[in-house]
Design an enzyme around this catalytic site. Structure first.
Site, mmCIF file in Angstrom:
data_model
loop_
_atom_site.group_PDB
_atom_site.id
_atom_site.type_symbol
_atom_site.label_atom_id
_atom_site.label_comp_id
_atom_site.label_asym_id
_atom_site.label_seq_id
_atom_site.Cartn_x
_atom_site.Cartn_y
_atom_site.Cartn_z
ATOM 1 N N ASP A 140 -1.363 6.640 6.531
ATOM 2 C CA ASP A 140 -2.412 5.728 6.084
ATOM 3 C C ASP A 140 -2.611 4.697 7.191
ATOM 4 O O ASP A 140 -1.767 3.831 7.397
ATOM 5 C CB ASP A 140 -1.983 5.051 4.778
ATOM 6 C CG ASP A 140 -3.000 4.007 4.316
ATOM 7 O OD1 ASP A 140 -4.034 3.826 4.987
ATOM 8 O OD2 ASP A 140 -2.744 3.371 3.268
ATOM 9 N N TRP A 189 0.826 -1.214 0.000
ATOM 10 C CA TRP A 189 0.000 0.000 0.000
ATOM 11 C C TRP A 189 0.850 1.250 0.000
ATOM 12 O O TRP A 189 0.526 2.230 -0.675
ATOM 13 C CB TRP A 189 -1.020 -0.028 1.148
ATOM 14 C CG TRP A 189 -1.998 -1.127 0.909
ATOM 15 C CD1 TRP A 189 -2.060 -2.321 1.558
ATOM 16 C CD2 TRP A 189 -2.991 -1.184 -0.130
ATOM 17 N NE1 TRP A 189 -3.048 -3.112 1.001
ATOM 18 C CE2 TRP A 189 -3.633 -2.437 -0.032
ATOM 19 C CE3 TRP A 189 -3.406 -0.294 -1.132
ATOM 20 C CZ2 TRP A 189 -4.662 -2.825 -0.888
ATOM 21 C CZ3 TRP A 189 -4.430 -0.671 -1.979
ATOM 22 C CH2 TRP A 189 -5.045 -1.927 -1.859
ATOM 23 N N LYS A 216 -12.274 -1.951 7.170
ATOM 24 C CA LYS A 216 -11.547 -2.971 7.933
ATOM 25 C C LYS A 216 -11.955 -2.899 9.398
ATOM 26 O O LYS A 216 -12.588 -3.799 9.913
ATOM 27 C CB LYS A 216 -10.050 -2.791 7.768
ATOM 28 C CG LYS A 216 -9.627 -3.095 6.339
ATOM 29 C CD LYS A 216 -8.459 -2.261 5.908
ATOM 30 C CE LYS A 216 -8.293 -2.246 4.419
ATOM 31 N NZ LYS A 216 -8.435 -3.530 3.737
HETATM 32 N N1 PMP Z 1 -4.185 1.370 2.418
HETATM 33 C C1 PMP Z 1 -4.215 0.198 3.096
HETATM 34 C C2 PMP Z 1 -3.252 -0.008 4.217
HETATM 35 C C3 PMP Z 1 -5.137 -0.778 2.727
HETATM 36 O O1 PMP Z 1 -5.172 -1.939 3.376
HETATM 37 C C4 PMP Z 1 -6.039 -0.531 1.668
HETATM 38 C C5 PMP Z 1 -7.105 -1.514 1.243
HETATM 39 N N2 PMP Z 1 -6.856 -2.824 1.406
HETATM 40 C C6 PMP Z 1 -5.943 0.687 0.983
HETATM 41 C C7 PMP Z 1 -5.024 1.614 1.405
HETATM 42 C C8 PMP Z 1 -6.860 1.007 -0.176
HETATM 43 O O2 PMP Z 1 -8.102 1.248 0.331
HETATM 44 P P1 PMP Z 1 -9.372 1.510 -0.597
HETATM 45 O O3 PMP Z 1 -9.742 0.201 -1.192
HETATM 46 O O4 PMP Z 1 -10.372 2.025 0.405
HETATM 47 O O5 PMP Z 1 -9.011 2.532 -1.609
#
Ligand code: PMP
Length: 364
Positions: free
Chosen positions: A174, A104, A198
């Site tokens: 994040d 991520w 989550k």
């Molecule tokens: N950052 C992290 C740490 C994630 O786990 C995720 C989704 N798994 C995201 C960003 C992306 O999130 P979204 O699908 O809400 O765009």
């Protein structure tokens, strides 16, 4: 199948049963509105109250200081990957520091590079993203626009034990997969964001906690939907907000505050849950092998592998037959992953570790 299973999905993820029951009770009519939350105006007094209660529960839990706004935005955490550099990097002539600790973080870096100069202050990729950096390994730029970190890497299962020091440079985080899993000192951050799906609710809303100083940096000509200043000035209702998702986030936050007893209580429980599972991995004599370095192990996403992938497939299949769902690791890491967010009861972990022991006995 009509029974609820123990759901180890990484997201959308398990929610507290109490919250699901509340949602059900609020359908088809919410309070005295004559309609459900799905159907009322986002300008109504009833929805204004939903929004206010969600924000105040989040503020109570995180002890959000004055001088910070709590926003409910759309587009997922992935839109934050773009909004952050568009608001705080593009056109500044500065560099933004990014700490690359997993899948991520790498995606956030890719987006930021479209907007301006990015400096990778640590790169965990050569080590298979198996650990978080120590403070002395961070190669921070003196005058960066901000430092971007990912507090928990959902796919690799690694988590910062605490936030890095960035001096006068604002820290942007994040926290999608560990938001509200433990007490967090918001005053250390310029901006902290998390997709809800989550630890906090359904997909469709992203929480952003942002300092007034950061809001002041937003360029006046920024596109309205992409402007933290506009979103803050309009109280997250510049356009139609994801009303139902915000309502569920409010219920989850109230559950955390009023039923669980707050972030210290959930942190203690999360530590017990994670310990139980890591002990099962460590105590297996190498049959199960943890992916993360010990000092970077995540409280939320536990990742491990086995000697051969046939055994992994058999374990995942057998677990599903025992009511333990969604244990397959992400394809980029392989193996297994148990996402044990706030709403996963300790009984789910107990059932998992007892199944893992039985599997080892019968297949080892
Ligand atoms: N950052 C992290 C740490 C994630 O786990 C995720 C989704 N798994 C995201 C960003 C992306 O999130 P979204 O699908 O809400 O765009």
């Amino acid at each position: 199948m009509s029974e609820r299973l123990f759901n180890f999905s990484a997201g959308p993820a398990t929610l507290p049963l109490e919250v699901i029951e509340r949602v059900k009770a609020d359908l088809p009519v919410f309070q005295d509105t004559g309609a459900s939350v799905l159907e009322i105006s986002h300008r109504s007094a009833a929805f204004a109250n939903v929004l206010e209660e969600a924000e105040s529960a989040i503020r109570d839990l995180l002890k959000v200081p004055s001088g910070y706004k709590v926003l409910f935005l759309q587009g997922g955490a992935s839109t934050q990957f773009a909004m952050i550099p568009l608001n705080f990097l593009a056109g500044t002539g500065k560099t933004a520091d990014y700490i690359n600790v997993g899948t991520w973080a790498a995606k956030a870096i890719k987006e930021a590079k479209r907007a301006g100069a990015v400096h990778v202050a640590f790169n965990g990729e050569p080590e298979g993203y198996s650990r978080m950096p120590r403070q002395d390994e961070l190669n921070l730029s003196p005058n960066a626009a901000y430092v971007h970190m990912t507090s928990n890497e959902t796919i690799q299962g690694i988590q910062f034990p605490t936030e890095p020091e960035t001096g006068n440079v604002p820290l942007v985080c994040d926290s999608s997969s560990d938001f509200m899993c433990r007490p967090t000192d918001i005053s250390k951050y310029g901006l902290l964001y998390a997709g809800a799906q989550k630890n906090m609710g359904p997909a469709g809303v992203t929480m952003v906690i942002i300092s007034d100083e950061m809001i002041e940096r937003v360029p006046a000509d920024q596109y309205s939907m992409l402007s933290y200043a506009v979103q803050a000035a309009k109280g997250s209702t510049f356009n139609t907000p994801p009303a139902f998702a915000i309502y569920v986030v409010g219920l989850v936050a109230k559950w955390l505050r009023d039923t669980v007893g707050g972030l210290e209580a959930i942190h203690a429980l999360n530590r017990r849950k994670a310990q139980l599972l890591y002990d099962a991995i460590d105590g297996s004599g190498g049959y199960y092998r943890g992916h993360a370095a010990l000092d970077s192990r995540s409280l939320m996403n536990v990742t491990w592998t086995m000697e051969n992938s046939d055994l992994e497939v058999a374990l995942i299949r057998g677990a599903a037959e025992h009511g333990l769902m969604s244990l397959k690791g992400h394809r980029s890491v392989g193996g297994l992953r148990a996402s044990i967010y706030n709403a996963m009861p300790i009984e789910g972990i107990e059932a998992l570790v007892s199944y893992m022991a039985e599997f080892q006995r019968t297949h080892g």
